[in-house]
Design an enzyme around this catalytic site. Sequence first.
Site, short mmCIF file in Angstrom:
data_model
loop_
_atom_site.label_atom_id
_atom_site.label_comp_id
_atom_site.label_asym_id
_atom_site.label_seq_id
_atom_site.Cartn_x
_atom_site.Cartn_y
_atom_site.Cartn_z
N ARG A 16 34.32 -4.21 -41.43
CA ARG A 16 33.78 -4.02 -40.45
C ARG A 16 34.78 -3.28 -39.45
NH1 ARG A 16 34.51 -3.58 -35.01
NH2 ARG A 16 35.87 -5.26 -35.09
N ASP A 17 35.91 -3.87 -38.97
CA ASP A 17 36.76 -3.01 -38.14
C ASP A 17 37.25 -1.80 -38.81
OD1 ASP A 17 38.06 -2.66 -35.64
OD2 ASP A 17 39.80 -3.97 -35.92
N HIS A 207 44.87 -10.34 -33.93
CA HIS A 207 44.04 -9.40 -34.56
C HIS A 207 45.22 -7.86 -34.07
CE1 HIS A 207 40.73 -6.52 -35.68
NE2 HIS A 207 41.10 -5.96 -34.39
N HIS A 209 46.77 -4.23 -34.86
CA HIS A 209 46.71 -2.75 -35.40
C HIS A 209 47.98 -2.37 -35.58
CE1 HIS A 209 42.09 -1.76 -35.16
NE2 HIS A 209 42.39 -2.78 -34.62
N CYS A 240 42.12 4.43 -34.83
CA CYS A 240 41.99 3.95 -33.84
C CYS A 240 41.27 5.02 -33.12
CB CYS A 240 43.55 3.94 -33.02
SG CYS A 240 43.62 3.67 -31.41
N ASN A 249 44.09 -1.48 -38.85
CA ASN A 249 44.81 -2.58 -38.73
C ASN A 249 45.63 -3.00 -39.72
OD1 ASN A 249 41.41 -3.02 -38.73
ND2 ASN A 249 42.29 -4.61 -37.37
ZN ZN Z 1 40.68 -4.01 -34.30
#
Ligand code: ZN
Length: 304
Positions: A16-17, A207, A209, A240, A249
Site C-alpha cells: 500500500r504505502d 511509521h 520513512h 516521498c 519507508n
Molecule cells: Zn508512509
Amino acid sequence: MSDLPSQISVREVGPRDGLQNEDPVPTQAKVELINTLSGTGVKRIEAVSFVRPDAIPQMADADEVWRGIERAGSVRYSALVPNLRGAARALDSGLPEIEAVVSASDTHNRKNVNRGTEESLDDIAAVIELAHDRGSTCQVIVSTAWGCPYEGDVPVERVIRVAGRALADGADCISFGDTTGMATPGRVRTLIGEFRSAYPDAKLNLHFHNTRGTGLANVLTALELGVDDFDASVGGLGGCPYAPGATGNIATEELVHMVEDMGVTTGIDLEAMIEAAAAAERIIGRQLPSQVLRAGPRSRTITA
Ligand code: ZN
C-alpha cells in the site's frame, strides 16, 4: 539491551504505502507480491487503500487485489481508508481492520482531503463507529507527526491532542506517521514521552520513512522506550510525494535484520523477506534502497 521488548509486531506496508508512491504496477503483480509476503512469517500486511481511483490511480484496483490474494490464516490484513465512503467499501469487502488517517498539520490535511484536521476527526469518529458496528477494528494514523512539508515542525501538543481526540472517539490504536522523514531520535523521544505520559495504556504503532537516513535510529530509540509495533515496507519500496527521488519507508528486511540480532523477535524469516524484496525490485523495475537486500544478512559468508 535488556530493556528492549522481547518481540515486536511488524506491519508490512509495501503493497500500500510503497506501491502508492511508485508508478502503477499490474494488479496481478500486486497480488503475487502480497502472496509472497504472506509466506514470510509477517503477521500483518497493509494490503490496499480504498481511495478514489481518479485521486490515486495506483490503488484503483483495490477491490480486485483484495479479492485476488490468497489470504493466509496467519496474517491480519488491513486497508487504509481516506473517509467514511472508503471505510464502507473496505468493510463491505470484509477487511478485519481499517486505518483512518488524519494529518496533525492542518495545511497538509487540507491539501490531502480538502478539509481541516478537526473536520477529518469528526469524520473519523463516524468511521470508527462504523468499523466497530461491523466487527472490525480501526487504527487512526496521525500523519506528519514529526513535521509537515508545508508548515515545518508541528507542535508536539497538537499531535498529542489529535491522537487524544481519536482515542476518545474509540480508536483501537494510534499510529504516528513520519510522512516525510522529518523525525530524529531526539524528536521521537519527546513525542513518545509526551504521548505515554498522557495515554500510558494506548496501543501505539510507529511509521517511519527513511527519507533522511534516520529511520532505523528512530526505531532503536522507540524500542528503548518500549514501543513494540512498527511499519516497514519490503525493499524500502515507495518514496516521498514531496521529495522526488527520495527513499520510502524503512525496509522490512533491514528492520528484521537489526532487531533480531539484538534479541528482539519478529516472527519473520529474514531470508524469505530478502527474497520478497528481490521480487519487489523485479516488479518495480528499479533498484530499491534496502542495503540488506544488496549486501545480504551479516551472517552470510562467502567461500574463501
Ligand atoms: Zn508512509
